[in-house]
Design a protein around this motif. Structure first.
Motif, PDB file in Angstrom:
ATOM      1  N   THR A 154      40.518  46.054  47.272  1.00 27.23           N
ATOM      2  CA  THR A 154      39.086  46.723  48.531  1.00 27.23           C
ATOM      3  C   THR A 154      37.743  46.571  47.379  1.00 27.23           C
ATOM      4  OG1 THR A 154      39.922  48.602  46.331  1.00 27.23           O
ATOM      5  CG2 THR A 154      40.207  48.688  48.910  1.00 27.23           C
ATOM      6  N   ASP A 232      49.366  58.281  43.989  1.00 31.06           N
ATOM      7  CA  ASP A 232      49.234  57.559  46.195  1.00 31.06           C
ATOM      8  C   ASP A 232      48.020  57.214  46.297  1.00 31.06           C
ATOM      9  OD1 ASP A 232      52.228  57.439  45.389  1.00 31.06           O
ATOM     10  OD2 ASP A 232      52.786  59.475  47.489  1.00 31.06           O
ATOM     11  N   ARG A 235      46.747  54.631  44.553  1.00 28.95           N
ATOM     12  CA  ARG A 235      47.401  53.116  45.657  1.00 28.95           C
ATOM     13  C   ARG A 235      46.978  52.728  46.637  1.00 28.95           C
ATOM     14  NH1 ARG A 235      52.585  55.512  43.625  1.00 28.95           N
ATOM     15  NH2 ARG A 235      52.719  53.897  41.520  1.00 28.95           N
ATOM     16  N   SER A 236      46.358  53.968  47.490  1.00 24.11           N
ATOM     17  CA  SER A 236      45.586  53.472  49.007  1.00 24.11           C
ATOM     18  C   SER A 236      44.213  53.600  48.425  1.00 24.11           C
ATOM     19  CB  SER A 236      45.048  55.008  49.145  1.00 24.11           C
ATOM     20  OG  SER A 236      46.503  55.828  49.991  1.00 24.11           O
ATOM     21  N   SER A 239      44.430  49.067  47.000  1.00 22.16           N
ATOM     22  CA  SER A 239      45.152  48.247  47.767  1.00 22.16           C
ATOM     23  C   SER A 239      44.333  48.025  49.326  1.00 22.16           C
ATOM     24  CB  SER A 239      46.783  48.603  47.224  1.00 22.16           C
ATOM     25  OG  SER A 239      46.962  49.810  48.874  1.00 22.16           O
ATOM     26  N   HIS A 241      45.452  49.648  51.613  1.00 20.98           N
ATOM     27  CA  HIS A 241      46.522  50.647  52.445  1.00 20.98           C
ATOM     28  C   HIS A 241      47.730  51.846  52.161  1.00 20.98           C
ATOM     29  CE1 HIS A 241      46.779  46.472  54.071  1.00 20.98           C
ATOM     30  NE2 HIS A 241      46.920  45.899  52.599  1.00 20.98           N
ATOM     31  N   GLY A 242      47.925  53.197  53.370  1.00 20.20           N
ATOM     32  CA  GLY A 242      48.604  53.960  52.742  1.00 20.20           C
ATOM     33  C   GLY A 242      47.469  55.179  53.145  1.00 20.20           C
ATOM     34  N   PRO A 243      48.342  56.150  53.416  1.00 17.69           N
ATOM     35  CA  PRO A 243      47.377  57.567  53.768  1.00 17.69           C
ATOM     36  C   PRO A 243      46.721  57.641  52.395  1.00 17.69           C
ATOM     37  CG  PRO A 243      49.576  58.278  53.032  1.00 17.69           C
ATOM     38  CD  PRO A 243      49.730  56.707  53.483  1.00 17.69           C
ATOM     39  N   LEU A 244      45.879  58.522  52.693  1.00 17.84           N
ATOM     40  CA  LEU A 244      44.483  58.669  51.672  1.00 17.84           C
ATOM     41  C   LEU A 244      43.777  59.812  51.725  1.00 17.84           C
ATOM     42  CD1 LEU A 244      42.385  57.514  49.569  1.00 17.84           C
ATOM     43  CD2 LEU A 244      40.913  56.806  51.406  1.00 17.84           C
TER      44      LEU A 244
END
Length: 274
Positions: A154, A232, A235-236, A239, A241-244
């Motif tokens: 990011t 999580d 990580r979002s 990265s 990616h994934g729910p934030l």
């Protein structure tokens, strides 16, 4: 002078509860400086903040990383380092509890309670200094991560947001362990109970490994574990990616709830502890 006399004089101190905001901030600043000078005089007190992120990064990546990620340690580093940001504050917070307990045993806190300062300022000053130690530990963790191949996909703003989120949550946990330090009799008891609290939270989460291979009952626990939500969210943010929104909101709500409940209890225990 007996402990009871010291405690009584602290409770009956003139002006207690009527200290203005400016004076309170001045007291907090003086106590922050005092705690920082203590660290300067005793550099060994920084060993946990300096060495723990290095040891954990090397240990989990090179011992467990290959097995967890199917041999791709680079992929595991990108998974593990944001998760470790969630865990670092928990370990630092536990050491605060043992330190507070030891200060009371040495009579340091009794001297503070005889001074014309707000009782909360003593604990808030310690919280500020420990948050600084968490920041140092997190920066070392990130440095180790980049050395080992961590890829920020990011940008600096998202990485800073992940760090701030971890510090907010870690600071809320500090109130829990300060309360334990004020409630239990010995530093060993604080440390023992602290491990009983943090071990299930750490390993029953998504910090070290994905949760999809865990048994159903454990997946249910990890789903509501705030450390999983914090990991999580980190990580979002790193990265892309994934729910934030959901993990960030849950982590902040947990941090706020813990602080609202535990901070008044810790201050009250500090006032009444004998």
């Amino acid at each position: 002078m007996s402990t009871a006399t010291v405690t009584a004089s602290a409770k009956d101190l003139p002006g207690e509860g009527r200290i203005g905001l400016r004076a309170n901030l001045r007291h907090i600043g003086a106590l922050v400086r005092r705690n920082a000078l203590q660290i300067k005089q005793d550099p060994e007190s920084m060993f946990d903040a300096l060495l723990m992120p290095i040891v954990f990064s090397l240990l989990f990546t090179y011992v467990f990383g290959g097995a967890v990620s199917g041999g791709d340690r680079g992929e595991y580093v990108n998974y593990f380092i944001p998760g470790m940001m969630a865990m670092g504050g928990l370990n630092i917070a536990m050491s605060v509890g043992t330190g507070v307990n030891d200060d009371f045993r040495k009579g340091v806190m009794d001297r503070f309670r005889t001074m014309p300062i707000a009782r909360s300022s003593v604990l808030i000053a310690k919280l500020i200094v420990e948050t600084g130690r968490m920041l140092v530990s997190t920066l070392i963790l990130l440095a180790m991560g980049f050395i080992m191949g961590f890829e920020l996909k990011t940008g600096p703003a998202e990485l800073a947001a992940a760090v701030v989120l971890a510090l907010i949550f870690g600071s809320s946990l500090t109130w829990v362990f300060m309360l334990l330090g004020l409630s239990l009799k010995t530093p060993q008891a604080v440390q023992g109970l602290g491990f009983l609290v943090i071990m299930p939270l750490q390993f029953g989460s998504s910090i070290f490994a994905p949760t999809n291979t865990m048994p159903g009952w454990l997946q249910s626990f990890t789903k509501y574990n705030p450390l999983s939500q914090l990991a999580d969210a980190a990580r979002s943010l790193t990265s892309g990616h994934g729910p934030l929104a959901h993990p960030v909101t849950v982590a902040l709500v947990w941090a706020l709830a813990i602080t609202v409940v535990m901070a008044p209890l810790a201050v009250r225990k500090f006032r009444t502890k004998t």
